[in-house]
Scaffold this motif. Sequence first.
Motif: not given
Lengths: 301, 459
Positions: A2-4, A6
Amino acid sequence: MSGRLQRQETRAAFGFISPWVVGFLLFTAGPMVASLVLSFTDYSIVDTAHGVGLANYRELAEDPRVRTALTNTVVYALLYVPAATVVALGLALLLHRVGRAAGFFRTAFYLPVMTPAVAAGAMFLLLLNGQRGLLNEVLGWFGVQGPSWTTDPTWMKPSLAVVSLWAVGGSVVIYLAALKNVPVALHEAAMLDGAGPVRRFWHVTVPMISGAIFFGVVTHTIAALQMFDQAYTMFYGPQQKASASDSSLVYMVYLFQNAFQYFRMGYASALAWLLFVIILVVTVVQVRIGNRFVHYEGSRS
Amino acid sequence: MATTWRRWLVVVPVVALAGCAGVGGNRGRDEVVSSKDDAQSSWAGRATGSMTTMGFGGEDEVGQSRVQAFKTANPDVDVTVNPGGFDAQQFLTALASGNPPDVVSMDRTLIGSYAAKGAIQPLDDCIAGQGIDASQYRPAAMRSVTYDGHPYGIPEFSIVQTDLVDAKTLEAEGVDPSQIQTRDWDALAATATKLYRADGSNIQRIGFDPKLPDSFPLWAKINGVDIVGEDGAPHLDDPKAVEALEYTVGLVEAQGGWTKFKSFRDSFDIFGADNPLTLGTITAFPMENWYVNVLRDSIPRGLELESEIITDRQGQPVSMLGGSAWVIPKGAKNPVAACQWAKTMTSTDTWMKAAEARMQTVEKDKSFFTGLFTANTEADEQIREQYLTQAPDPGFAHAIDNYYSVLDKATAVNPSPAGAEIDAAWQSAVSRALEGIPAAQALQQAQGEAESAYEKAAR
């Protein structure tokens, strides 16, 4: 991912790397930039610096001692780098074959690296003495008249290269690690094909450790072009002023003299940047040429 | 926006580091006082606070007793004596960082360069403010610390030379000590060759070592010329200097040639029991006064010392005068204490205490006193009169007498704003000449290099 997650990992990575980044900026990049600025000034350490434009760099081109020092340094590097590579590789091959007490021998060969360069320089002055040194004594047993290693201008740079070999233990450890990583299966396959020890060395061992050898050549070259400690001890120390001559003047010694004896830090900074550019060019050329011969595990070639 | 941010990222460290490195900093010159009286009064008064020294080994009883003398006289000063000799790199980096020591002991030959660059302070006001009697110091020593008409140092020790001789070898070879002389150069060359011994290409004994390159200024002086003029300008290619170099290189060539000669000399244990005069591996050479103290321990090993005064070619005694001096760096935080230190460490009373401490050591070691060579004329006279009784060994007594007799005749190399570069130039020239380049050509090149440095420094 997920972007979070990362972003979190990126932040953590920056956190871990930040001590090095701060250290690099403060103690390496910062002083380098400062010395670049100083190279365009007449900074004397003591007095106010004034901008002099390219005057220091113009002087570099006209200063005969720069040419002398550069020539001496290049000659020394040409003597030292091949010798250091061969000696380190030879010692690593010997250590690779040692079974019992391998740890002891590895330590013994690495110990000289821990010896201060000044102490090594002083010790070799005695060993290499042309009249009463141990080396010429031993050569004399075989009927060979040894030269005046440390006082004859012809032999000053070779003797400096010999002294530098004393601390070749660091490369020995790297080459030994590389040798241990050569797959035994490759040697066995070559043996089945009838290859003897010499052919296996040239066609299996050397290609497989070529990355380590290349690394050694590049680092030895950089170290040789920056030679200071032993040269200063052997030829320019307080007890050795009588040895200082045009034949023993290496580049870093001349740089040191300008910075701390002649109060010419601006000019010394220009000297440092000239050396930086020379090392950069030499390294780029080495990488270009080296890539043709170095075998990288997992590379497309 | 991103471009601006990147630009600042580059500019800020550059400016900050340039500042750290001292660019633009000139604290000492900002500390200019308004009038002569104010200047003197700022150096006057009782010393207090803390102070640090640099370049002063002082581990022996002479050093320790002098430090104690200062501490007793100045109980309000907290002194930190940094061990070790003078290190130019250490000193200059301390100066650049704005944290210089308060007082430094350095070789007097460096003072011209350091004064010209503004690294050390003129001491006129220190001398006036603390009431230092400059006339007590040897005039040649004061001359060597004076640059552009101002004293920049307080002279400490004196170093002079005479020829030291291995009398045992001389007697065995049937050579009279008077033949070790520098007046008749042809005769000295003949004596040197007669005393020289070699087995094939291995030298066994040097007859006479002219001590190149270090003693080149002395040989030029013997031939009647100073390699640095009164104004600090180099005269390295003066015909008399060229002649001196040609002659001394010839002496080395006649005794095995430089590479072998130097290798043989490098094998000497100068400070040990197997020193060359005791072993008979050198018969005579110009040597400094401190060496007699080293040689004293070799008497039981059979050393028979003799000494001859060095003269010019007209027969007049000559010697170079060397030694250290106390200087106060630019930006020193406690100049009053530093000035008081320089005064106390070099005063007659303090030197007498040092001599007394040396005498106690000598008595404990059942040895004898070989003299204390200061830059203070009065102290030297009193020490000689009070403590220097006849040495039990006649050769040593003669050598000590010789050293004292040349103290007032010795002259120093004139201070120059390019002193370090001039030194480097003539040392390189002597090395080139020893390696086979004609002396005139080597010194001409050196003169060019030294002149160029002098012109830049004198601007």
